[in-house]
Design a protein around this motif. Structure first.
Motif, PDB file in Angstrom:
ATOM      1  N   ALA A 252     -42.339  41.259   5.812  1.00 52.35           N
ATOM      2  CA  ALA A 252     -43.440  40.993   6.485  1.00 52.35           C
ATOM      3  C   ALA A 252     -44.568  41.177   6.132  1.00 52.35           C
ATOM      4  O   ALA A 252     -44.554  42.743   5.686  1.00 52.35           O
ATOM      5  CB  ALA A 252     -43.592  40.303   7.742  1.00 52.35           C
ATOM      6  N   ALA A 258     -49.672  38.382  13.063  1.00 52.90           N
ATOM      7  CA  ALA A 258     -48.669  37.197  13.060  1.00 52.90           C
ATOM      8  C   ALA A 258     -47.607  38.194  12.537  1.00 52.90           C
ATOM      9  O   ALA A 258     -46.101  37.658  13.016  1.00 52.90           O
ATOM     10  CB  ALA A 258     -49.727  36.772  11.375  1.00 52.90           C
ATOM     11  N   VAL A 259     -47.777  39.137  11.716  1.00 52.31           N
ATOM     12  CA  VAL A 259     -47.169  40.108  11.621  1.00 52.31           C
ATOM     13  C   VAL A 259     -45.710  40.663  12.949  1.00 52.31           C
ATOM     14  O   VAL A 259     -44.817  40.244  13.529  1.00 52.31           O
ATOM     15  CB  VAL A 259     -46.748  41.317  11.476  1.00 52.31           C
ATOM     16  CG1 VAL A 259     -46.254  42.495  11.302  1.00 52.31           C
ATOM     17  CG2 VAL A 259     -47.510  41.163   9.927  1.00 52.31           C
ATOM     18  N   ASN A 262     -43.470  37.620  13.605  1.00 50.02           N
ATOM     19  CA  ASN A 262     -41.949  37.452  13.332  1.00 50.02           C
ATOM     20  C   ASN A 262     -41.131  38.157  13.705  1.00 50.02           C
ATOM     21  O   ASN A 262     -40.789  38.860  14.109  1.00 50.02           O
ATOM     22  CB  ASN A 262     -43.144  38.056  11.677  1.00 50.02           C
ATOM     23  CG  ASN A 262     -41.581  38.127  11.093  1.00 50.02           C
ATOM     24  OD1 ASN A 262     -40.883  38.105  10.895  1.00 50.02           O
ATOM     25  ND2 ASN A 262     -42.376  37.583   9.772  1.00 50.02           N
ATOM     26  N   GLN A 263     -40.363  37.066  13.734  1.00 48.78           N
ATOM     27  CA  GLN A 263     -38.745  36.977  13.982  1.00 48.78           C
ATOM     28  C   GLN A 263     -38.745  38.076  13.445  1.00 48.78           C
ATOM     29  O   GLN A 263     -37.245  38.802  14.102  1.00 48.78           O
ATOM     30  CB  GLN A 263     -38.320  35.805  14.164  1.00 48.78           C
ATOM     31  CG  GLN A 263     -37.216  35.823  14.557  1.00 48.78           C
ATOM     32  CD  GLN A 263     -37.383  36.102  16.789  1.00 48.78           C
ATOM     33  OE1 GLN A 263     -38.731  35.730  17.370  1.00 48.78           O
ATOM     34  NE2 GLN A 263     -36.452  36.925  17.176  1.00 48.78           N
ATOM     35  N   GLN A 264     -38.295  38.562  12.143  1.00 50.22           N
ATOM     36  CA  GLN A 264     -37.870  39.157  11.820  1.00 50.22           C
ATOM     37  C   GLN A 264     -38.072  40.951  11.900  1.00 50.22           C
ATOM     38  O   GLN A 264     -36.928  41.758  12.035  1.00 50.22           O
ATOM     39  CB  GLN A 264     -38.180  39.155   9.834  1.00 50.22           C
ATOM     40  CG  GLN A 264     -36.404  38.502   9.333  1.00 50.22           C
ATOM     41  CD  GLN A 264     -36.978  38.249   7.558  1.00 50.22           C
ATOM     42  OE1 GLN A 264     -37.939  37.781   7.181  1.00 50.22           O
ATOM     43  NE2 GLN A 264     -36.295  39.162   6.764  1.00 50.22           N
TER      44      GLN A 264
END
Ligand SMILES: Nc1ncnc2c1ncn2[C@@H]1O[C@H](COP(=O)(O)OP(=O)(O)O)[C@@H](O)[C@H]1O
Ligand SMILES: [Mg+2]
Length: 274
Positions: A252, A258-259, A262-264
């Motif tokens: 990412a 936003a990070v 983030n699902q990952q």
């Protein structure tokens, strides 16, 4: 004329790059140690004036990335472009001369030397006149020494470490050692400052102090900063943009908010115990 010889304050040198413009571009960098892939095909950039965080679980390749940026390791693939100059192989002292300074995950200071001398040691890489010059022509060398001293004293004031200037750093608590190490890096007047876990092992108060100094370095001196940090709260507070590594790959890249969602990234952090 040496640009540093009559400097009165340690500030980021004018590197000809306007705030917000590209300072460093890391392109498709891969680094292997034998069979271990420490970094795989990572690209990201750093813009002038920002605080860029590099995060990720243990073993993600964060320190390796800093080691590539400051010339400690040469990647098998990829390039680094810094201040418009592309390179692949470089030695750490060249990195310093180009304007890249760093601190280490485990404090790397001369433990028997004082705070003052450790910071002065950071300065020595910028000193132009060597012993030969000092013998041949005492005047200019002395002037240069005085100018360097002034910069170092100014850093000591800035970091509020006057009271330990004569103390051997090995005798200092860990949080102060980290601050002295920051001082040594600042003495190199970097345009890009790399910090490898500057708050690791610190208590809350020490972390708050270090956060404040990092912000002041960035705001007052205009120094661009790339930092590795585990404490997500610190990362969210300090950084303009975050790049996330996991198992040597970038997963990412973007603004902290936003990070964070983030699902990952969430999976990477949940999957690894710290
Ligand atoms: N000098 C080295 N020799 C061999 N393997 C290394 C070396 N440096 C790092 N590694 C390996 O590369 C991977 C990334 O390590 P590192 O960059 O230290 O991760 P991080 O700083 O994110 O915790 C790890 O698997 C680590 O064991
Ligand atoms: Mg590390």
């Amino acid at each position: 004329m040496n640009a540093h010889s009559d400097a009165v304050a340690a500030v980021a040198p004018d590197d000809g790059i306007a705030p917000g413009e590209l300072l460093m571009d890391v392109r498709n960098v891969s680094l292997r140690f034998g069979g271990v892939k420490a970094i795989t095909d990572i690209s990201f950039d750093v813009r002038k004036g920002e605080i860029r965080a590099i995060i990720g679980p243990n073993g993600a390749g964060k320190t390796s990335m800093l080691n590539v940026i400051n010339g400690f390791y040469t990647p098998q693939e990829g390039t680094i472009t810094f201040r418009g100059k592309q390179r692949r192989a470089m030695k750490p002292h060249h990195a310093v001369r180009q304007g890249i300074a760093r601190t280490f995950q485990n404090v790397a200071l001369f433990k028997g030397m004082s705070t003052l001398d450790n910071i002065m040691a950071g300065r020595s890489v910028l000193m132009k006149r060597n012993l030969f010059w000092q013998m041949l022509w005492h005047g200019p060398a002395l002037q240069e020494e005085i100018a360097h001293r002034r910069v170092v004293e100014e850093i000591i004031d800035f970091l509020e470490i006057q009271h330990i200037r004569r103390t051997p750093v090995g005798k200092l608590p860990y949080g102060l050692q980290k601050r002295v190490e920051l001082g040594r890096a600042l003495a190199m007047e970097p345009s890009l400052l790399l910090l490898d876990e500057p708050m690791a092992g610190m208590n809350l108060e020490e972390k708050e102090d270090m956060s404040r100094f990092i912000i002041e370095v960035n705001r007052q001196r205009g120094t661009t900063i790339a930092l590795i940090e585990h404490d997500m709260g610190v990362v969210m507070d300090l950084s303009d943009r975050v790049v996330v590594l996991d198992y040597g790959k970038k997963i990412a890249d973007g603004p902290p908010e936003a990070v964070k969602s983030n699902q990952q990234v969430i999976d990477a952090y949940l999957g690894v115990a710290h």
